[in-house]
Design an enzyme around this catalytic site. Structure first.
Site, mmCIF file in Angstrom:
data_model
loop_
_atom_site.group_PDB
_atom_site.id
_atom_site.type_symbol
_atom_site.label_atom_id
_atom_site.label_comp_id
_atom_site.label_asym_id
_atom_site.label_seq_id
_atom_site.Cartn_x
_atom_site.Cartn_y
_atom_site.Cartn_z
ATOM 1 N N GLU A 47 0.822 -1.206 0.000
ATOM 2 C CA GLU A 47 0.000 0.000 0.000
ATOM 3 C C GLU A 47 0.859 1.260 0.000
ATOM 4 O O GLU A 47 2.010 1.242 0.457
ATOM 5 C CB GLU A 47 -0.945 0.057 1.207
ATOM 6 C CG GLU A 47 -2.215 -0.750 1.060
ATOM 7 C CD GLU A 47 -2.136 -2.083 1.757
ATOM 8 O OE1 GLU A 47 -2.933 -2.972 1.403
ATOM 9 O OE2 GLU A 47 -1.269 -2.252 2.629
ATOM 10 N N THR A 48 0.247 2.339 -0.491
ATOM 11 C CA THR A 48 0.830 3.680 -0.470
ATOM 12 C C THR A 48 -0.261 4.632 -0.005
ATOM 13 O O THR A 48 -1.415 4.503 -0.417
ATOM 14 C CB THR A 48 1.319 4.089 -1.872
ATOM 15 O OG1 THR A 48 2.350 3.180 -2.292
ATOM 16 C CG2 THR A 48 1.874 5.509 -1.881
#
Length: 294
Positions: A47-48
């Site tokens: 994830e970002t």
């Protein structure tokens, strides 16, 4: 050319190159939706996060979470890691993030010397228990024999508390070690279970002394295996409390061992008037600083 600084942290660990990797853009103003998705795919982490001003000034920030192929309504390690990165914005040790799934409260954790060492988050919604999945189909997805799934306490069961639904499977120690996601089986399971909405994440767990061991597979979203999954740990904690009949409980979960990225997730769950509520917390370690050029 526009430039946007970012940092990476390892989450649910006390050492670099353990835990789950996360990239955080502390000021994402000016980045379009399409660029956020492209950056998440380019960085190729589970994830970002992209931090924006809150809609309500009483809150800390609006946080958007992207994995490699889509935006997520809520996720665990991105909130823990983003809270760690934004520690200087906390008020009395608390941050409040506006997300698609609701408001997420993040409480900073401090070490013996008083420095911020990590964070603990509360899932934005109470536990929701969904349908069971046939043992044979769940076992096929995990690449194990049906006998490797322990059904004495519950069948493979879908649960969520604000994030993507997770299929919770208790498995034997041997099956935990042998498990590997089977992509065609995942596709069959999604086609056979409309309630999943085209998404499926398997959270395998087993008892390990006073704690738990876990693995998570979500190959349809690009995560073959996840090193630490806070948004699966919270529904698992809530579900275990539901099964026990107790008022409250706490479980330490080890994950990522088989990947060489050991992670420790500390979970709690308690009964409230609106349902079972869970938390998850852990340590964070900064790793990289960089700049995206768009």
């Amino acid at each position: 050319m526009r430039r946007f600084p970012f940092v990476t942290v390892d989450v649910f660990t006390d050492r670099r190159f353990g835990g789950n990797q996360l990239a955080v853009f502390p000021d994402a103003r000016g980045i379009t939706d399409a660029e956020m998705q492209a950056l998440a795919a380019e960085l190729n982490l589970s994830e970002t996060t992209f931090v924006l001003p809150p809609a309500d000034p009483a809150n800390t920030a609006r946080v958007r979470i992207f994995h490699r192929t889509a935006e997520m309504p809520f996720a665990g390690h991105p909130n823990v890691g983003t809270g760690f990165v934004l520690a200087d914005r906390a008020v009395d040790g608390l941050l409040r993030f506006e997300e698609i799934a609701g408001l997420v409260e993040v409480r900073l954790d401090r070490g013996a010397a008083g420095a911020v060492s990590g964070a603990t988050i509360a899932a934005p919604q109470p536990l929701a228990i969904g349908d069971a999945m046939p043992v044979e189909l769940a076992a096929a997805c995990a690449g194990i024999a049906p006998e490797g799934i322990v059904t004495a306490r519950h069948p493979p069961t879908i649960a969520a508390d604000g994030g993507n639904p997770r299929l919770l499977l208790e498995v034997t120690a041997e099956s935990m070690a042998a498990a590997a996601p089977d992509l065609p089986a995942f596709r069959r399971a999604v086609a056979a279970t409309p309630a999943l909405g085209g998404k499926l994440s398997l959270y395998l767990y087993r008892r390990d002394g006073a704690g738990l061991r876990a693995r998570m597979f979500s190959p349809l979203s690009g995560t073959w295996e996840d090193a630490a999954t806070g948004s699966a740990a919270t529904p698992l904690a809530g579900f275990l409390l539901h099964l026990s009949g107790a008022e409250a409980g706490a479980w330490d979960i080890l994950q990522g061992i088989e990947m060489g990225r050991p992670s420790l997730l500390r979970t709690t769950a308690r009964r409230t008037p609106e349902g079972i509520r869970a938390t998850v917390g852990g340590g964070c370690v900064p790793v990289l600083r960089g700049e995206a050029m768009l």
